[in-house]
Design a protein around this motif. Structure first.
Motif, PDB file in Angstrom:
ATOM      1  N   ILE A 125       0.844  -1.203   0.000  1.00  0.00           N
ATOM      2  CA  ILE A 125       0.000   0.000   0.000  1.00  0.00           C
ATOM      3  C   ILE A 125       0.880   1.255   0.000  1.00  0.00           C
ATOM      4  N   SER A 129       0.871   3.927  -2.805  1.00  0.00           N
ATOM      5  CA  SER A 129       0.598   5.324  -2.462  1.00  0.00           C
ATOM      6  C   SER A 129       1.685   6.241  -3.018  1.00  0.00           C
ATOM      7  N   SER A 130       2.945   5.787  -2.887  1.00  0.00           N
ATOM      8  CA  SER A 130       4.050   6.581  -3.434  1.00  0.00           C
ATOM      9  C   SER A 130       3.936   6.682  -4.953  1.00  0.00           C
ATOM     10  N   THR A 189       1.178   9.031  -5.843  1.00  0.00           N
ATOM     11  CA  THR A 189       1.616  10.412  -5.628  1.00  0.00           C
ATOM     12  C   THR A 189       2.474  10.900  -6.791  1.00  0.00           C
TER      13      THR A 189
END
Length: 335
Positions: A134, A138-139, A142
């Motif tokens: 996750i 998420s990185s 982004t």
């Protein structure tokens, strides 16, 4: 009753009462003891010693037995403490049962706890891996969001500039159209015109050029068609396209990149050829000077470009009717 002595075995002999091997010298004493024990024994019902069980008359109802067999621990217990013993024995049995049951329950709980701990550890490990994934996602999201924002920003700026340029072009074209409409020159504005050439018998005998009336394209370029007869030399007719200078050239985009289609058509016959900036590669445009044909005129007109041998006179006769020739000139979309 005389004992039986086996004379063949000089060392030991079997007692006929108890069946045990005895030394010969001790056999008589042993058999005498066995006989006394047999003649005097306790009754298993009343517990009284009797000499002969076969002739003993048991009076169990009248005699209180001295011991009882405990059905819990299977031990002989004196009669006077039997009741207390049963209570204590039952209590001990319950305690042992409870202890054993507790041990079994504890063992089961321990085993289940171990299994549950393994499951929890596996779940925690899986959850840790999921958290790592996750975090990576998420990185990545982004980064992609930043890339998308930069792309949107760049695209927005590009589109804004493009829209501003197009709006400026539209404004210039509107101004150009208005100027051309009120121009004193009063030239036609069209992307498709038919040029009528009369007296073709005389034109084909002359090497003097024939020019069509100038016209504006719908986007403001000023042009005309140039034609030669070439009767004296090759007996071929030449057709050229020529850009003319106009007061509106400063608002146009250069070079001129629209396709010019010149067509002769009559009675099922058709002759079509194209004159355009796209017919020449960059090297030809730079080295041979073709750019001067399509760029903004710096003088009254640019050099004419087209076909020196557009059609021969023999073939041209198919398109001449009543000594007239009609040439269709179509200015098509940008290339």
């Amino acid at each position: 009753m005389e004992p039986f002595i086996n004379r063949k075995n000089t060392e030991k002999i079997c007692c006929c009462y108890c069946g045990m091997l005895q030394n010969i010298e001790n056999l008589l004493d042993h058999q005498q003891n066995c006989l006394e024990k047999i003649n005097s024994t306790s009754c298993f019902c009343c517990g009284i010693n009797v000499n002969n069980l076969e002739t003993h008359e048991c009076r169990y109802e009248e005699i209180q037995p001295s011991t009882f067999l405990c059905f819990l621990c299977v031990h002989q217990i004196p009669t006077e403490i039997m009741a207390n013993h049963v209570t204590d024995c039952l209590s001990h049995l319950e305690e042992r049962f409870i202890i054993k049951a507790t041990e079994n329950i504890n063992e089961t709980i321990k085993s289940n706890t171990n299994v549950f701990n393994k499951i929890i550890n596996n779940c925690m490990l899986s959850l840790s891996n999921s958290n790592k994934q996750i975090a990576q996602l998420s990185s990545l999201v982004t980064c992609k969001n930043k890339e998308f924002e930069n792309h949107v920003k760049s695209s927005t700026e590009y589109l804004t500039n493009l829209i501003n340029e197009k709006n400026e072009e539209i404004a210039n074209l509107k101004s150009l159209v208005c100027d051309m409409k009120i121009s004193k020159e009063n030239f036609p504005i069209t992307d498709n015109q038919i040029i009528k050439c009369d007296q073709m018998d005389l034109r084909l005998l002359s090497n003097e050029p024939f020019y069509s009336d100038p016209a504006y394209t719908t986007d403001g370029y000023f042009y005309r068609i140039k034609m030669y007869g070439y009767e004296i030399a090759e007996k071929k007719m030449a057709i050229y396209f020529q850009l003319l200078q106009s007061p509106h050239d400063h608002v146009l985009k250069w070079p001129f990149k629209r396709r010019v289609i010149v067509t002769l058509r009559n009675n099922g016959h058709e002759m079509k050829k194209e004159i355009s900036f796209g017919n020449y590669n960059q090297g030809q445009l730079e080295n041979a000077g073709y750019c001067r044909y399509f760029y903004q005129p710096v003088h009254e007109y640019n050099p004419a470009i087209g076909y020196t041998e557009f059609i021969n006179h023999e073939h041209l006769k198919n398109f001449i009717v009543n000594n007239m020739l009609f040439i269709n000139v179509s200015i098509e979309n940008h290339i």
